[in-house]
Design a protein around this motif. Structure first.
Motif, PDB file in Angstrom:
ATOM      1  N   THR A   1     -10.641  58.189   3.840  1.00 53.37           N
ATOM      2  CA  THR A   1      -9.605  57.641   2.972  1.00 53.37           C
ATOM      3  C   THR A   1     -10.191  56.420   2.262  1.00 53.37           C
ATOM      4  O   THR A   1     -11.285  55.946   2.623  1.00 53.37           O
ATOM      5  N   SER A   2      -9.474  55.890   1.279  1.00 53.46           N
ATOM      6  CA  SER A   2      -9.984  54.685   0.604  1.00 53.46           C
ATOM      7  C   SER A   2     -10.121  53.538   1.607  1.00 53.46           C
ATOM      8  O   SER A   2     -11.085  52.777   1.558  1.00 53.46           O
ATOM      9  N   ARG A   3      -9.174  53.443   2.517  1.00 53.32           N
ATOM     10  CA  ARG A   3      -9.255  52.418   3.573  1.00 53.32           C
ATOM     11  C   ARG A   3     -10.499  52.629   4.437  1.00 53.32           C
ATOM     12  O   ARG A   3     -11.206  51.682   4.784  1.00 53.32           O
ATOM     13  N   GLY A   4     -10.787  53.876   4.783  1.00 54.19           N
ATOM     14  CA  GLY A   4     -11.965  54.193   5.580  1.00 54.19           C
ATOM     15  C   GLY A   4     -13.262  53.867   4.854  1.00 54.19           C
ATOM     16  O   GLY A   4     -14.199  53.329   5.446  1.00 54.19           O
ATOM     17  N   ARG A   5     -13.300  54.163   3.550  1.00 51.87           N
ATOM     18  CA  ARG A   5     -14.502  53.846   2.771  1.00 51.87           C
ATOM     19  C   ARG A   5     -14.726  52.336   2.694  1.00 51.87           C
ATOM     20  O   ARG A   5     -15.857  51.861   2.820  1.00 51.87           O
ATOM     21  N   MET A   6     -13.641  51.578   2.493  1.00 57.23           N
ATOM     22  CA  MET A   6     -13.774  50.112   2.437  1.00 57.23           C
ATOM     23  C   MET A   6     -14.247  49.557   3.781  1.00 57.23           C
ATOM     24  O   MET A   6     -15.128  48.686   3.821  1.00 57.23           O
ATOM     25  N   GLU A   7     -13.685  50.052   4.875  1.00 61.56           N
ATOM     26  CA  GLU A   7     -14.080  49.587   6.212  1.00 61.56           C
ATOM     27  C   GLU A   7     -15.547  49.922   6.482  1.00 61.56           C
ATOM     28  O   GLU A   7     -16.291  49.103   7.020  1.00 61.56           O
ATOM     29  N   CYS A   8     -15.963  51.115   6.094  1.00 62.27           N
ATOM     30  CA  CYS A   8     -17.355  51.525   6.306  1.00 62.27           C
ATOM     31  C   CYS A   8     -18.314  50.648   5.509  1.00 62.27           C
ATOM     32  O   CYS A   8     -19.330  50.194   6.035  1.00 62.27           O
ATOM     33  N   THR A   9     -17.991  50.392   4.245  1.00 60.21           N
ATOM     34  CA  THR A   9     -18.838  49.539   3.406  1.00 60.21           C
ATOM     35  C   THR A   9     -18.982  48.163   4.027  1.00 60.21           C
ATOM     36  O   THR A   9     -20.090  47.612   4.106  1.00 60.21           O
ATOM     37  N   ARG A  10     -17.876  47.596   4.477  1.00 59.09           N
ATOM     38  CA  ARG A  10     -17.902  46.270   5.104  1.00 59.09           C
ATOM     39  C   ARG A  10     -18.793  46.289   6.335  1.00 59.09           C
ATOM     40  O   ARG A  10     -19.649  45.425   6.518  1.00 59.09           O
ATOM     41  N   TRP A  11     -18.623  47.301   7.193  1.00 55.97           N
ATOM     42  CA  TRP A  11     -19.388  47.383   8.430  1.00 55.97           C
ATOM     43  C   TRP A  11     -20.888  47.524   8.161  1.00 55.97           C
ATOM     44  O   TRP A  11     -21.710  46.897   8.841  1.00 55.97           O
ATOM     45  N   LEU A  12     -21.255  48.333   7.171  1.00 53.04           N
ATOM     46  CA  LEU A  12     -22.678  48.541   6.871  1.00 53.04           C
ATOM     47  C   LEU A  12     -23.354  47.297   6.298  1.00 53.04           C
ATOM     48  O   LEU A  12     -24.578  47.195   6.311  1.00 53.04           O
ATOM     49  N   GLU A  13     -22.575  46.351   5.802  1.00 57.26           N
ATOM     50  CA  GLU A  13     -23.118  45.106   5.253  1.00 57.26           C
ATOM     51  C   GLU A  13     -23.185  43.996   6.298  1.00 57.26           C
ATOM     52  O   GLU A  13     -23.851  42.986   6.082  1.00 57.26           O
ATOM     53  N   GLU A  14     -22.503  44.166   7.396  1.00 58.70           N
ATOM     54  CA  GLU A  14     -22.296  43.114   8.386  1.00 58.70           C
ATOM     55  C   GLU A  14     -23.409  43.082   9.435  1.00 58.70           C
ATOM     56  O   GLU A  14     -23.636  44.060  10.138  1.00 58.70           O
ATOM     57  N   PRO A  15     -24.112  41.937   9.572  1.00 56.84           N
ATOM     58  CA  PRO A  15     -25.114  41.828  10.639  1.00 56.84           C
ATOM     59  C   PRO A  15     -24.462  41.907  12.021  1.00 56.84           C
ATOM     60  O   PRO A  15     -23.269  41.634  12.163  1.00 56.84           O
ATOM     61  N   VAL A  16     -25.238  42.279  13.021  1.00 55.73           N
ATOM     62  CA  VAL A  16     -24.733  42.287  14.391  1.00 55.73           C
ATOM     63  C   VAL A  16     -24.735  40.852  14.903  1.00 55.73           C
ATOM     64  O   VAL A  16     -25.458  39.994  14.392  1.00 55.73           O
ATOM     65  N   LEU A  17     -23.923  40.593  15.914  1.00 55.82           N
ATOM     66  CA  LEU A  17     -23.782  39.223  16.395  1.00 55.82           C
ATOM     67  C   LEU A  17     -24.752  38.865  17.504  1.00 55.82           C
ATOM     68  O   LEU A  17     -25.081  37.698  17.689  1.00 55.82           O
ATOM     69  N   LEU A  18     -25.205  39.870  18.260  1.00 55.66           N
ATOM     70  CA  LEU A  18     -26.050  39.589  19.424  1.00 55.66           C
ATOM     71  C   LEU A  18     -27.375  40.346  19.356  1.00 55.66           C
ATOM     72  O   LEU A  18     -27.413  41.503  18.910  1.00 55.66           O
ATOM     73  N   PRO A  19     -28.448  39.740  19.826  1.00 56.95           N
ATOM     74  CA  PRO A  19     -29.750  40.420  19.824  1.00 56.95           C
ATOM     75  C   PRO A  19     -29.733  41.768  20.556  1.00 56.95           C
ATOM     76  O   PRO A  19     -30.421  42.695  20.146  1.00 56.95           O
ATOM     77  N   ARG A  20     -28.932  41.893  21.601  1.00 58.96           N
ATOM     78  CA  ARG A  20     -28.911  43.153  22.353  1.00 58.96           C
ATOM     79  C   ARG A  20     -28.389  44.320  21.506  1.00 58.96           C
ATOM     80  O   ARG A  20     -28.614  45.479  21.832  1.00 58.96           O
ATOM     81  N   ASP A  21     -27.672  44.025  20.406  1.00 58.13           N
ATOM     82  CA  ASP A  21     -27.118  45.078  19.558  1.00 58.13           C
ATOM     83  C   ASP A  21     -28.082  45.544  18.472  1.00 58.13           C
ATOM     84  O   ASP A  21     -27.757  46.455  17.714  1.00 58.13           O
ATOM     85  N   VAL A  22     -29.257  44.944  18.393  1.00 59.21           N
ATOM     86  CA  VAL A  22     -30.238  45.356  17.393  1.00 59.21           C
ATOM     87  C   VAL A  22     -30.709  46.776  17.678  1.00 59.21           C
ATOM     88  O   VAL A  22     -30.782  47.606  16.773  1.00 59.21           O
TER      89      VAL A  22
END
Length: 181
Positions: free
Chosen positions: A80-101
């Protein structure tokens, strides 16, 4: 994050669905342990379908038709448009912790590559997020390690591990950031 983290499962499945109409069988195929995404982070078929169901409940994806399958017809899913916006945001967002690399960030790099998006902006942002960690010095213990001239005093082995891990991550991100591709 663990291998079957529900939040990560939903985000990865959403990203795969946002690439274009697809069905659960195709998504689960990409997440199989020997597959393109699964070699980084795999998810079982039942957990893939569970994540897709939850995305539907949350209004991130919707059913848009059917496609013939080996057995019965397969339900086609689209973001959905909401899903596409959420996905775009997530793909741009760095992870917060080194263990998540090892999991989340590498998956993001793979998904960005599939979309033809550059890795450099995310690598640069990730280095900025980790800069405060890089500035931390290992705690020193009063005992020295024989034969190690860099450690005149012994560092707490856990802090030393964290520091070396961060240095390796930083070298990796710097290489991505400086790559021409």
């Amino acid at each position: 994050m663990t291998r079957n983290d529900p939040a990560l499962a939903e985000k990865v499945c959403l990203a795969l669905v946002t690439e274009g109409p697809t069905h659960g069988w195709a998504v689960s195929g990409l997440l199989a342990s020997e597959a393109e995404i699964g070699r980084i982070w795999s998810l079982s078929r039942p957990l893939t379908y569970r994540a897709l169901d939850q995305l539907g409940i949350d209004g991130m994806i919707e059913k848009v038709g059917t496609a013939p399958g080996a057995g019965r017809n397969r339900t086609l899913l689209a973001a959905t448009s909401r899903g596409r916006m959420e996905c775009t945001r997530w793909l741009e967002e760095p992870v917060l912790l080194p263990r998540d690399v090892r999991t989340e960030l590498l998956v993001k790099f793979a998904l960005r590559t599939r979309r033809g998006l550059g890795l450099q902006p995310l690598a640069r942002g990730q280095r900025e997020v980790f800069a405060p960690f890089m500035a931390m010095k290992p705690k020193l213990l009063p005992v020295s390690i024989e034969g190690d001239s860099e450690l005149a005093e012994s560092a707490d082995f856990v802090d030393l591990w964290k520091r070396e891990h961060l240095l390796a991550i930083d070298r990796f991100l710097e290489a991505i950031e400086n790559s021409v591709a």
